[in-house]
Scaffold this motif. Structure first.
Motif, PDB file in Angstrom:
ATOM      1  N   MET A 110      35.801  27.263  50.453  1.00  0.00           N
ATOM      2  CA  MET A 110      36.373  28.149  51.442  1.00  0.00           C
ATOM      3  C   MET A 110      37.636  27.486  52.000  1.00  0.00           C
ATOM      4  SD  MET A 110      34.576  29.622  54.912  1.00  0.00           S
ATOM      5  CE  MET A 110      33.411  30.752  54.219  1.00  0.00           C
ATOM      6  N   ARG A 111      38.670  28.299  52.234  1.00  0.00           N
ATOM      7  CA  ARG A 111      39.942  27.786  52.743  1.00  0.00           C
ATOM      8  C   ARG A 111      40.468  28.700  53.843  1.00  0.00           C
ATOM      9  NH1 ARG A 111      42.358  24.056  49.697  1.00  0.00           N
ATOM     10  NH2 ARG A 111      44.441  24.515  50.426  1.00  0.00           N
ATOM     11  N   ASP A 112      41.305  28.133  54.695  1.00  0.00           N
ATOM     12  CA  ASP A 112      42.113  28.939  55.607  1.00  0.00           C
ATOM     13  C   ASP A 112      43.555  28.487  55.417  1.00  0.00           C
ATOM     14  OD1 ASP A 112      42.477  26.597  57.085  1.00  0.00           O
ATOM     15  OD2 ASP A 112      41.607  27.373  58.913  1.00  0.00           O
ATOM     16  N   ARG A 113      44.464  28.955  56.225  1.00  0.00           N
ATOM     17  CA  ARG A 113      45.874  28.625  56.012  1.00  0.00           C
ATOM     18  C   ARG A 113      46.191  27.153  56.278  1.00  0.00           C
ATOM     19  NH1 ARG A 113      49.269  30.113  61.064  1.00  0.00           N
ATOM     20  NH2 ARG A 113      47.660  30.128  62.642  1.00  0.00           N
ATOM     21  N   HIS A 114      45.239  26.408  56.851  1.00  0.00           N
ATOM     22  CA  HIS A 114      45.441  24.985  57.137  1.00  0.00           C
ATOM     23  C   HIS A 114      44.785  24.088  56.098  1.00  0.00           C
ATOM     24  CE1 HIS A 114      47.095  26.077  61.009  1.00  0.00           C
ATOM     25  NE2 HIS A 114      46.065  26.877  61.175  1.00  0.00           N
ATOM     26  N   GLY A 115      44.130  24.689  55.091  1.00  0.00           N
ATOM     27  CA  GLY A 115      43.484  23.896  54.052  1.00  0.00           C
ATOM     28  C   GLY A 115      42.017  24.246  53.924  1.00  0.00           C
ATOM     29  N   PRO A 116      41.251  23.353  53.279  1.00  0.00           N
ATOM     30  CA  PRO A 116      39.836  23.651  53.064  1.00  0.00           C
ATOM     31  C   PRO A 116      39.056  23.684  54.383  1.00  0.00           C
ATOM     32  CG  PRO A 116      40.394  21.460  52.232  1.00  0.00           C
ATOM     33  CD  PRO A 116      41.663  22.090  52.715  1.00  0.00           C
ATOM     34  N   GLN A 128      41.157  26.344  68.012  1.00  0.00           N
ATOM     35  CA  GLN A 128      41.677  27.460  67.226  1.00  0.00           C
ATOM     36  C   GLN A 128      40.514  28.136  66.511  1.00  0.00           C
ATOM     37  OE1 GLN A 128      45.147  28.081  66.745  1.00  0.00           O
ATOM     38  NE2 GLN A 128      44.683  29.916  65.568  1.00  0.00           N
ATOM     39  N   MET A 129      40.401  29.447  66.725  1.00  0.00           N
ATOM     40  CA  MET A 129      39.409  30.258  66.022  1.00  0.00           C
ATOM     41  C   MET A 129      40.118  31.500  65.520  1.00  0.00           C
ATOM     42  SD  MET A 129      35.921  29.864  68.308  1.00  0.00           S
ATOM     43  CE  MET A 129      36.121  31.500  68.883  1.00  0.00           C
ATOM     44  N   ALA A 130      40.002  31.769  64.231  1.00  0.00           N
ATOM     45  CA  ALA A 130      40.705  32.898  63.625  1.00  0.00           C
ATOM     46  C   ALA A 130      42.182  32.781  63.986  1.00  0.00           C
ATOM     47  CB  ALA A 130      40.082  34.223  64.046  1.00  0.00           C
ATOM     48  N   ASP A 131      42.744  33.819  64.597  1.00  0.00           N
ATOM     49  CA  ASP A 131      44.166  33.786  64.951  1.00  0.00           C
ATOM     50  C   ASP A 131      44.389  33.535  66.436  1.00  0.00           C
ATOM     51  OD1 ASP A 131      44.980  34.222  62.354  1.00  0.00           O
ATOM     52  OD2 ASP A 131      44.890  36.401  62.566  1.00  0.00           O
ATOM     53  N   GLN A 132      43.368  33.033  67.130  1.00  0.00           N
ATOM     54  CA  GLN A 132      43.494  32.776  68.561  1.00  0.00           C
ATOM     55  C   GLN A 132      43.385  31.295  68.849  1.00  0.00           C
ATOM     56  OE1 GLN A 132      40.512  35.151  70.557  1.00  0.00           O
ATOM     57  NE2 GLN A 132      42.028  36.746  70.933  1.00  0.00           N
ATOM     58  N   SER A 133      44.231  30.847  69.756  1.00  0.00           N
ATOM     59  CA  SER A 133      44.187  29.468  70.218  1.00  0.00           C
ATOM     60  C   SER A 133      43.787  29.474  71.692  1.00  0.00           C
ATOM     61  CB  SER A 133      45.556  28.819  70.035  1.00  0.00           C
ATOM     62  OG  SER A 133      45.489  27.465  70.390  1.00  0.00           O
ATOM     63  N   HIS A 134      42.894  28.571  72.067  1.00  0.00           N
ATOM     64  CA  HIS A 134      42.393  28.499  73.440  1.00  0.00           C
ATOM     65  C   HIS A 134      42.611  27.090  73.978  1.00  0.00           C
ATOM     66  CE1 HIS A 134      40.132  32.281  72.893  1.00  0.00           C
ATOM     67  NE2 HIS A 134      39.932  31.833  71.665  1.00  0.00           N
ATOM     68  N   LEU A 135      43.168  27.007  75.172  1.00  0.00           N
ATOM     69  CA  LEU A 135      43.279  25.725  75.863  1.00  0.00           C
ATOM     70  C   LEU A 135      42.051  25.591  76.751  1.00  0.00           C
ATOM     71  CD1 LEU A 135      44.788  23.160  76.630  1.00  0.00           C
ATOM     72  CD2 LEU A 135      45.975  24.493  78.391  1.00  0.00           C
ATOM     73  N   VAL A 136      41.228  24.589  76.458  1.00  0.00           N
ATOM     74  CA  VAL A 136      39.979  24.382  77.191  1.00  0.00           C
ATOM     75  C   VAL A 136      40.162  23.132  78.047  1.00  0.00           C
ATOM     76  CG1 VAL A 136      37.477  24.169  76.986  1.00  0.00           C
ATOM     77  CG2 VAL A 136      38.768  25.388  75.212  1.00  0.00           C
ATOM     78  N   ARG A 137      40.100  23.355  79.361  1.00  0.00           N
ATOM     79  CA  ARG A 137      40.362  22.283  80.325  1.00  0.00           C
ATOM     80  C   ARG A 137      39.069  21.678  80.861  1.00  0.00           C
ATOM     81  NH1 ARG A 137      44.443  26.268  81.658  1.00  0.00           N
ATOM     82  NH2 ARG A 137      46.503  25.337  81.368  1.00  0.00           N
ATOM     83  N   GLN A 138      39.240  20.569  81.552  1.00  0.00           N
ATOM     84  CA  GLN A 138      38.110  19.889  82.174  1.00  0.00           C
ATOM     85  C   GLN A 138      37.264  20.881  82.965  1.00  0.00           C
ATOM     86  OE1 GLN A 138      39.246  16.437  84.374  1.00  0.00           O
ATOM     87  NE2 GLN A 138      37.205  16.095  85.180  1.00  0.00           N
ATOM     88  N   ASN A 139      35.947  20.833  82.747  1.00  0.00           N
ATOM     89  CA  ASN A 139      34.926  21.653  83.411  1.00  0.00           C
ATOM     90  C   ASN A 139      34.840  23.091  82.903  1.00  0.00           C
ATOM     91  OD1 ASN A 139      34.070  19.501  85.037  1.00  0.00           O
ATOM     92  ND2 ASN A 139      35.723  19.917  86.480  1.00  0.00           N
TER      93      ASN A 139
END
Length: 161
Positions: free
Chosen positions: A1-7, A52-63
């Motif tokens: 299985m691959r995505d645009r960033h590699g395997p 990064q999940m699918a085409d969404q990026s999330h910034l997850v901060r402390q707590n």
């Protein structure tokens, strides 16, 4: 299985002593795209991380809490600041005999912040602290406490998610 960033790698999750739970601390620099059969709850206890999940990026901060469904490809990267994450991985089928729908749960928003979801955040924090206490002290019967805390976390996610 691959995505645009590699395997895309499959991560084998090893549970604690037959309990369908794996909890650990980790510092993330870069984790390539991977997936696993467990659901995952990530909590930065220091710093932040980009997920990064699918085409969404999330910034997850402390707590913040971040929920990843089983078999959902995801990758992690550090931000400018150092980080330490508390990671809880668990078999989403743990409740299949009494609440089989939990295995199919999909959160409306995987990022759960104390500001946007204070009630859910409080319930997750309470369940997580109970889980840490059970695993840390390992009193007689502690597997019952682990399952109880995991049920509390799942119940909060079902009610609010």
């Amino acid at each position: 299985m691959r995505d645009r960033h590699g395997p895309i790698e499959y991560e084998l999750v090893r549970h604690l002593e037959g309990i369908n739970v794996h909890m650990f601390l980790v510092t993330i620099h870069r984790r390539r795209t991977h997936y696993h059969s467990d659901s995952e709850l990530l909590i930065p206890i220091e710093g932040s991380v980009s997920i990064q999940m699918a085409d969404q990026s999330h910034l997850v901060r402390q707590n913040d809490f971040f929920f990843i469904n089983a078999f959902e490809p995801h990758r992690l990267r550090s931000t400018e600041e150092p980080n330490v994450l508390l990671v809880l991985q668990f078999d989403p089928r743990f409740s299949r005999k009494y609440y089989p729908d939990f295995g199919a749960l999909r959160m409306r928003d995987p990022l759960l912040t104390p500001e946007e979801s204070p009630a859910l955040h409080f319930e997750l924090l309470k369940g997580l602290l109970a889980l840490i206490e059970c695993l840390g002290k390992r009193h007689s019967g502690y597997p019952l406490g682990v399952v109880s805390a995991l049920n509390a976390l799942a119940y909060a996610m079902v009610r609010y998610g």
